[in-house]
Design an enzyme around this catalytic site. Structure first.
Site, PDB file in Angstrom:
ATOM      1  NE  ARG A  20      12.258 -24.879 -14.602  1.00  0.00           N
ATOM      2  CZ  ARG A  20      11.737 -25.094 -13.398  1.00  0.00           C
ATOM      3  NH1 ARG A  20      11.323 -26.265 -13.069  1.00  0.00           N
ATOM      4  NH2 ARG A  20      11.588 -24.111 -12.550  1.00  0.00           N
ATOM      5  NE  ARG A  41      15.230 -24.823 -11.222  1.00  0.00           N
ATOM      6  CZ  ARG A  41      14.862 -26.100 -11.161  1.00  0.00           C
ATOM      7  NH1 ARG A  41      15.670 -27.036 -11.592  1.00  0.00           N
ATOM      8  NH2 ARG A  41      13.700 -26.420 -10.665  1.00  0.00           N
ATOM      9  NE  ARG A  52      13.816 -14.770  -8.820  1.00  0.00           N
ATOM     10  CZ  ARG A  52      13.539 -14.350  -7.605  1.00  0.00           C
ATOM     11  NH1 ARG A  52      13.522 -13.064  -7.339  1.00  0.00           N
ATOM     12  NH2 ARG A  52      13.269 -15.189  -6.634  1.00  0.00           N
ATOM     13  CG  ASP A  95       5.614 -21.307 -12.711  1.00  0.00           C
ATOM     14  OD1 ASP A  95       6.775 -21.704 -12.492  1.00  0.00           O
ATOM     15  OD2 ASP A  95       4.615 -21.809 -12.177  1.00  0.00           O
ATOM     16  CE1 TYR A 152       3.489 -27.113  -7.255  1.00  0.00           C
ATOM     17  CE2 TYR A 152       3.209 -27.927  -9.492  1.00  0.00           C
ATOM     18  CZ  TYR A 152       4.017 -27.684  -8.406  1.00  0.00           C
ATOM     19  OH  TYR A 152       5.339 -28.013  -8.439  1.00  0.00           O
TER      20      TYR A 152
END
Ligand code: CP3
Length: 343
Positions: free
Chosen positions: A26, A30, A39, A75, A150
């Site tokens: 990651r 992050r 972002r 992702d 998921y």
């Protein structure tokens, strides 16, 4: 560093290196301020969908720090859009219509490789050209179990109870779902290799949810089939399992060049048990970095002293925390680089 940095590739081939290679799970996104700034302008979905931006985020950590690997920004759920499944993020994945019965699983159709997250291939091509060999480019995908978790649960949940119930209620459909995802992910990772990925990492994030027997019977055949199918891609394969020290010995038998382990695992003990051959990746507790640079340096030195450098890829035992101080990352890198000077 001048010339091509092949430390990660050499370590995964179990060849000697001047020091252990290092990258951080990651690392893209992050905790970097430059990621946060981007972002504020662009949603996570748009970042993933736009190769120029995803390439920029992939490169941000290797521009700031001398890391030996760059992991593509995408992702875990990126490949499932090609199954016609609707996923949004808040902040983790949310599946519009979770798969809750055998009919929903049997309605799924496998897409061709070209239809599976083509933006990720484009991102890889751009990053590979920009890197010019300064770091090894890592492609990744979720293991069948991580993605199924998921799809069945619908979103992240503590211990994924609906997933575990589905395994009991519909064991055959559960197996069909994992087999389908294994084939989807194999096609996706083969395409990543063709697009420029030099290492392929499979994230089995929720292996630790299951008992050893359930994992062996219901999951291992599919994770194993996926890894076996990737042999043809001719790239080192790394299987990362989170929260699963009880599965490590079984996982070590699967066809992969490297095994990534979480911070709960005893890396040194596993090296002794396995002997040389398979690379081990990890497994500094990411929370050490929250305790600051001194604690990070000390923990890094202790980990390095505990097992031979050969075949060890330094990494965290899971992803970087969003609040990680950048000084701790710098201290980790310094401690790892000091090994080269000490020789
Ligand atoms: O390693 C990297 O930096 C590359 C990119 C990457 C992301 N997700 C980007 C991302 C990787 C390798 C992943 C893997 C991933 N995603 C896993 C497997 C690894 C693991 O943790 O075991 C899982 C389970 C997910 C699912 C997921 N996606 C969650 C739980 C979340 C919530 C927030 C978070 O950061 O974990 C996401 C969204 C996501 N994926 C973000 C990023 C940078 C945050 C998006 C934002 O900026 O808000």
């Amino acid at each position: 560093m001048s010339g091509t940095n092949d430390l990660l590739l050499r370590a995964l081939r179990n060849e000697p290196t001047a020091r252990r290679p290092l990258w951080l799970m990651r690392q893209a996104g992050r905790c970097l301020p430059e990621y946060r700034a981007l972002r504020r302008e662009v949603s996570f979905e748009e970042l993933c969908a736009t190769p120029q931006l995803a390439a920029e985020v992939t490169l941000q950590p290797v521009r700031r720090f001398p890391l030996d690997g760059a992991i593509v920004f995408a992702d875990l759920m990126s490949p499932v859009a090609a199954l016609g499944i609707d996923v949004r993020f808040d902040p983790g994945p949310i599946v519009a219509r979770p798969l809750r019965d055998a009919a929903a699983v049997r309605a799924l159709r496998l897409p061709d490789a070209a239809e599976i997250a083509p933006e990720v291939g484009e991102t890889l091509g751009m990053v590979r050209r920009s890197l010019e060999g300064r770091a090894t480019l890592i492609g990744f995908a979720g293991a069948p179990l991580s993605i199924a978790a998921y799809l069945v649960e619908g979103r992240g949940a503590k211990d994924f109870p609906r997933l575990r119930a589905f395994l009991r209620e519909e064991p055959v459909a559960f197996g069909e779902l994992l087999a389908l995802i294994a084939e989807l992910v194999a096609r996706y990772l083969q395409a990543q290799a063709r697009a420029g990925a030099q290492v392929l990492q499979v994230f089995e994030s929720w292996g630790g949810l299951l008992s050893r027997e359930d994992w062996d019977v219901h999951v291992r055949p599919h994770t194993g089939a996926l890894l076996a199918e990737l042999a043809g891609a001719d790239r080192p394969r790394v299987l990362f399992q989170n929260g699963a020290p009880h599965l490590a010995r079984d996982a070590a038998e699967l066809p992969c060049e490297g095994l990534g382990l979480c911070w709960r695992s005893d890396l040194a003990g596993l090296r002794e048990a396995l002997g040389p051959g398979k690379a081990l990746q990890g497994n500094l507790d990411p929370a050490c970095l929250l305790a600051g640079p001194e604690a990070t340096r000390e923990a890094t030195e202790r980990l390095m002293a505990s097992l031979p450098a050969r075949g060890h890829v330094m990494n965290l035992g899971h992803g970087l925390h969003p609040q990680t101080p950048l000084e701790s990352i710098a201290a980790l890198i310094e401690a790892v680089h000091a090994e080269e000077q000490a020789r």
